[in-house]
Design a protein around this motif. Structure first.
Motif, mmCIF file in Angstrom:
data_model
loop_
_atom_site.group_PDB
_atom_site.id
_atom_site.type_symbol
_atom_site.label_atom_id
_atom_site.label_comp_id
_atom_site.label_asym_id
_atom_site.label_seq_id
_atom_site.Cartn_x
_atom_site.Cartn_y
_atom_site.Cartn_z
ATOM 1 N N SER A 277 0.810 -1.221 0.000
ATOM 2 C CA SER A 277 0.000 0.000 0.000
ATOM 3 C C SER A 277 0.845 1.273 0.000
ATOM 4 O O SER A 277 0.457 2.275 -0.592
ATOM 5 N N ARG A 281 1.280 0.580 -4.538
ATOM 6 C CA ARG A 281 0.035 1.207 -4.988
ATOM 7 C C ARG A 281 0.233 2.623 -5.534
ATOM 8 O O ARG A 281 -0.265 2.939 -6.629
ATOM 9 N N ALA A 325 -3.768 -5.171 -9.738
ATOM 10 C CA ALA A 325 -4.008 -4.104 -8.748
ATOM 11 C C ALA A 325 -5.462 -4.143 -8.264
ATOM 12 O O ALA A 325 -5.735 -3.949 -7.079
ATOM 13 N N PHE A 329 -5.975 -4.622 -4.396
ATOM 14 C CA PHE A 329 -6.426 -3.432 -3.651
ATOM 15 C C PHE A 329 -7.947 -3.253 -3.643
ATOM 16 O O PHE A 329 -8.455 -2.338 -2.978
#
Length: 435
Positions: A277, A281, A325, A329
């Motif tokens: 994160s 990300r 992703a 996420f």
């Protein structure tokens, strides 16, 4: 006509001619849900263009499967004939004998035909006798032959030989982890390509075939390298992990950021959630903002030309990063961007460069299989089948002939791999990349 308008028209005309030079106009009708067969219809094969692909249950029809299976046999014969004059010294997965071994291993896993496994062994034995230690990645280095060799021997119950391959694969980590190493980070030649080999062995043999500590060291080396370059370039806040190859910050799957981020997000790489994160990300988001209005992506961060629609450079490779992703996420924006990539590939993905995986139609078509696996929307399977139809007419479109015309990543072996995967879309897997 004003100068501004003239300039805009010239730019549009230039873009159109560039597209014509690089891709064919897509001749296929897109998915029409109303044309798909319903459970009440009589003959599921007699329902218009879309219906010919699917049966009443929404699966690929028997007729289309038979057509694809027949073509696979035909292309395999052509490939074997062509390989008689192939470069005897190219042992890579990318363009050499290991790629052919990987294809036959894949065909064995899809069909359980033992003859395919034996053929894979024949090719991989040839490669294992000729390791040179110069490169470490799965696609272009010794890690490819060793990983494929380990898996082939595992299937043949040759446990001693399989373990020997794994031991040699693990020895390569010395050059991957050495602080003095000039090994890059990207997938084709670098650390991400070595990481893939380790994760591939664990997927195919056992989750602990390669120990977690080794994988963690390689992942850490990739992360630290990305942090260091980001600091040097003063981009730590915007893009915490930055990578370059030959002094260029590439974007795509083969040499660039998308391929490296994709590997770092693999669940089996076990990067700590905080690092995912805090580092991965925002880096993925940085890349997202480089998108062209068309939905395509540049070949490098400094390039403003919307030209290449390849797995190696452009949307077809970035799409896989976006889907990963989205998986990791749980944010819909990544899937929206991936779907936009899919629209672009449908328009510009039938390439004049050929039918291969790296920069050809089969590699682009894997994007549709990835979208189908993620969404289960039959539109993407329809598109995957239409690109497969294009590959069924292999060699008739006037495409350029690649340097290694029968290889996995440039030529015929890659198209065969794709055709085989279209028949099992739920478990389809871009070779040497997806896990």
């Amino acid at each position: 006509m004003g100068d501004g308008m003239s300039k805009r028209l010239r730019l549009v005309a230039g873009a159109d001619s560039e597209m014509e030079e690089r891709c064919f106009s897509n001749p296929f009708p897109d998915y029409e849900p109303s044309a798909a067969p319903s459970p009440d219809s009589g003959d599921p094969e007699d329902t218009g263009d879309t219906g010919e692909l699917f049966d009443r249950t929404g699966k690929i029809s028997d007729a289309f499967q038979k057509k694809v299976q027949s073509k696979i046999k035909d292309l395999l014969q052509q490939m074997e004939e062509g390989l008689k004059t192939a470069d005897p010294h190219d042992f890579s997965t990318y363009t050499g004998w290991t790629g052919v071994a990987l294809l036959y291993l894949h065909l064995y896993q899809a069909t359980q035909e033992v003859s395919h496994l034996q053929r894979s062994l024949d090719y991989v034995k040839r490669t294992l006798r000729n390791l040179n230690g110069r490169r470490v990645s799965f696609l272009c280095g010794d890690a490819g032959p060793l990983a494929v060799g380990a898996v082939v021997h595992h299937h043949l119950k040759n446990q001693t030989e399989s373990q020997d391959c794994i031991s040699k694969l693990l020895q390569l980590q010395r050059s991957v982890l050495s602080p003095d190493s000039d090994v890059p980070d990207e997938l084709l030649y670098g650390r991400a390509g070595y990481l893939y080999a380790l994760l591939y062995v664990n997927r195919e043999i056992a989750p602990d075939a390669v120990d977690e500590a080794t994988i963690a060291k390689v992942v850490t080396a990739i992360v630290e390298s990305g942090k260091n370059l980001s600091k040097e370039e003063k981009k730590s806040e915007r893009c915490p992990l930055l990578y370059e190859w030959h002094k260029k910050q590439y974007v795509g799957a083969a040499h660039g950021l998308a391929g490296i981020y994709y590997m770092l997000m693999q669940p089996s790489a076990k990067l700590h959630p905080d690092l995912l994160s805090e580092l991965v990300r925002p880096s993925v988001d940085y890349l997202r903002h480089k998108k062209f209005r068309s939905g395509n992506y540049p070949s490098s961060l400094s390039n403003e030309s919307d030209r290449l629609v390849h797995w190696c450079h452009g949307a077809p490779g970035v799409l896989h990063m976006l889907i990963m992703a989205h998986t990791v996420f749980k944010d819909e924006k990544y899937l929206r961007d991936a779907l936009e990539c899919g629209e672009l590939i449908w328009q510009r993905g039938l390439l004049r460069k050929g039918y291969g995986l790296c920069h050809g139609t089969a590699g682009n078509a894997y994007a549709f299989l990835a979208l189908y696996r993620c969404t289960r929307d039959r539109k993407h399977l329809h598109r995957a089948c239409k690109f497969a139809e294009w590959c069924l007419d292999y060699g008739t479109h006037g495409c350029r002939i690649p340097d290694r015309p029968y290889s996995l990543f440039e030529g015929m072996a890659g198209a065969i791999h794709y055709l085989s995967d279209v028949l099992q879309p739920e478990v389809s897997c871009f070779p040497a990349f997806q896990l």
